[in-house]
Design an enzyme around this catalytic site. Sequence first.
Site, PDB file in Angstrom:
ATOM      1  N   THR A  36       0.925  -1.274  -0.009  1.00  0.00           N
ATOM      2  CA  THR A  36       0.090  -0.203   0.011  1.00  0.00           C
ATOM      3  C   THR A  36       0.851   1.451   0.054  1.00  0.00           C
ATOM      4  O   THR A  36       0.302   2.233  -0.419  1.00  0.00           O
ATOM      5  CB  THR A  36      -0.729   0.067   1.167  1.00  0.00           C
ATOM      6  OG1 THR A  36      -0.272  -0.134   2.392  1.00  0.00           O
ATOM      7  CG2 THR A  36      -1.986  -1.144   1.268  1.00  0.00           C
ATOM      8  N   ASP A  51       8.698  -8.030   3.185  1.00  0.00           N
ATOM      9  CA  ASP A  51       7.580  -8.240   4.143  1.00  0.00           C
ATOM     10  C   ASP A  51       7.769  -8.327   5.616  1.00  0.00           C
ATOM     11  O   ASP A  51       8.647  -9.068   6.014  1.00  0.00           O
ATOM     12  CB  ASP A  51       6.824  -9.798   3.732  1.00  0.00           C
ATOM     13  CG  ASP A  51       5.598  -9.859   4.139  1.00  0.00           C
ATOM     14  OD1 ASP A  51       5.260  -9.448   5.425  1.00  0.00           O
ATOM     15  OD2 ASP A  51       4.641 -10.526   3.433  1.00  0.00           O
ATOM     16  N   ALA A 107       2.041   0.946  16.443  1.00  0.00           N
ATOM     17  CA  ALA A 107       1.190   1.737  16.217  1.00  0.00           C
ATOM     18  C   ALA A 107      -0.166   0.863  16.029  1.00  0.00           C
ATOM     19  O   ALA A 107      -0.568  -0.111  15.343  1.00  0.00           O
ATOM     20  CB  ALA A 107       1.027   2.361  14.696  1.00  0.00           C
ATOM     21  N   TYR A 138      -8.701  -6.351  10.615  1.00  0.00           N
ATOM     22  CA  TYR A 138      -7.806  -5.169  11.176  1.00  0.00           C
ATOM     23  C   TYR A 138      -8.227  -4.761  12.741  1.00  0.00           C
ATOM     24  O   TYR A 138      -7.353  -5.032  13.646  1.00  0.00           O
ATOM     25  CB  TYR A 138      -8.448  -4.073  10.293  1.00  0.00           C
ATOM     26  CG  TYR A 138      -7.301  -2.959  10.788  1.00  0.00           C
ATOM     27  CD1 TYR A 138      -5.975  -2.593  10.333  1.00  0.00           C
ATOM     28  CD2 TYR A 138      -7.925  -1.697  11.252  1.00  0.00           C
ATOM     29  CE1 TYR A 138      -5.522  -1.575  10.962  1.00  0.00           C
ATOM     30  CE2 TYR A 138      -7.455  -0.770  11.638  1.00  0.00           C
ATOM     31  CZ  TYR A 138      -6.041  -0.496  11.289  1.00  0.00           C
ATOM     32  OH  TYR A 138      -5.228   0.575  11.689  1.00  0.00           O
ATOM     33  N   LYS A 142      -5.214  -5.887  15.353  1.00  0.00           N
ATOM     34  CA  LYS A 142      -4.557  -4.880  16.173  1.00  0.00           C
ATOM     35  C   LYS A 142      -4.663  -5.290  17.691  1.00  0.00           C
ATOM     36  O   LYS A 142      -3.753  -5.219  18.605  1.00  0.00           O
ATOM     37  CB  LYS A 142      -5.222  -3.607  15.787  1.00  0.00           C
ATOM     38  CG  LYS A 142      -4.439  -3.170  14.571  1.00  0.00           C
ATOM     39  CD  LYS A 142      -3.051  -2.787  14.662  1.00  0.00           C
ATOM     40  CE  LYS A 142      -2.592  -2.033  13.233  1.00  0.00           C
ATOM     41  NZ  LYS A 142      -1.257  -1.532  13.451  1.00  0.00           N
ATOM     42  N   ARG A 179     -10.252   7.023   3.360  1.00  0.00           N
ATOM     43  CA  ARG A 179     -10.263   7.836   4.792  1.00  0.00           C
ATOM     44  C   ARG A 179     -11.409   8.857   4.569  1.00  0.00           C
ATOM     45  O   ARG A 179     -11.338   9.359   3.162  1.00  0.00           O
ATOM     46  CB  ARG A 179      -9.158   7.979   5.373  1.00  0.00           C
ATOM     47  CG  ARG A 179      -8.366   6.841   5.965  1.00  0.00           C
ATOM     48  CD  ARG A 179      -6.921   7.754   6.400  1.00  0.00           C
ATOM     49  NE  ARG A 179      -6.206   6.522   7.168  1.00  0.00           N
ATOM     50  CZ  ARG A 179      -5.233   5.860   6.694  1.00  0.00           C
ATOM     51  NH1 ARG A 179      -4.778   5.818   5.315  1.00  0.00           N
ATOM     52  NH2 ARG A 179      -4.500   5.126   7.321  1.00  0.00           N
TER      53      ARG A 179
END
Length: 316
Positions: A36, A51, A107, A138, A142, A179
């Site tokens: 991305t 990766d 993050a 996602y 996380k 977004r």
Amino acid sequence: MANVLITGGAGFIGTNLALHLQAAGHTVSILDCLITGRAEKVHGFPLIRQDVRQPITGTYDWIFHLACPASPPHYQADPLFTLTTAFEGTRQVLQCAHTCGARVILASTSEVYGDPQVHPQPEYYWGHVNPIGMRSCYDEGKRAAETLAFIYRTQYQVDVRVARIFNTYGPYMEPDDGRVISNFILQALHHKPITLYGDGAQTRSCQYIKDLLEAFELYIQLDPILLESFFSIRNMALPVLNLGNPQEYTIKMLAEIVLNAIPESNSSLCFRPLPQDDPKRRRPDISLAHACLGWTPKVLLTEGIARTVDYFRSVS
């Protein structure tokens, strides 16, 4: 000055962070598989095209672990890649930090709170997440990454600090990242309908990238003993801070602010069905970040959107 590795450094936040740290005199390397991210964003920085799920070598003082698709179109395109990147990528970063003694900022995301039943969201809130929905690769990825951080900190004494990042915007956003603010700006600049989901009454809290970078810098540099003391007296075994702007706006208000910043736009509002598990309200409680770092965001939404509009005008 620190020797820094940024995983996912060719993405939106990573690009801004690399430029910010370089300007402060630090040595910065980028690790990114470019799924991305884009290499031209970080031209001039050493780029390890890899990766993050593979073993990471090298000796670093600081690692900022940002690598993972972060916008819905990207993370939903390949849910298994997203989930395994969040988990195995984090494990490889923490293993590297354990080997070389690096300090890590993981993050994480406000998505760990899911569609919250507590408002605003403090760090001790465990969240309300659907584990088998469209966003779960996602969200749960996380949450698992935070569990790994807890394990590596408590079992292996890795100095890892978690940043739960709320909606962030600014220069170097990708036009197709999905977004809300970038979508609205691009639609307005191209005179297309401004797409709102549901009735536009759901809320978001949006911080300008400059404020997040200042928080990162304060967080990574905080003395480990002071950090440990701050969180231990709060019965938190892992340093976790919400990083976001607590000003709350409806999606419709955000669209109207963007249109005001682009007065030549002929765009109008267009309403579509609300996606599955889309959070109804999102606002960070940043009292811990203020107490721990002395940090509060400073850039007003209207000012930040104006700067972001200028950026997209320059690259369109």
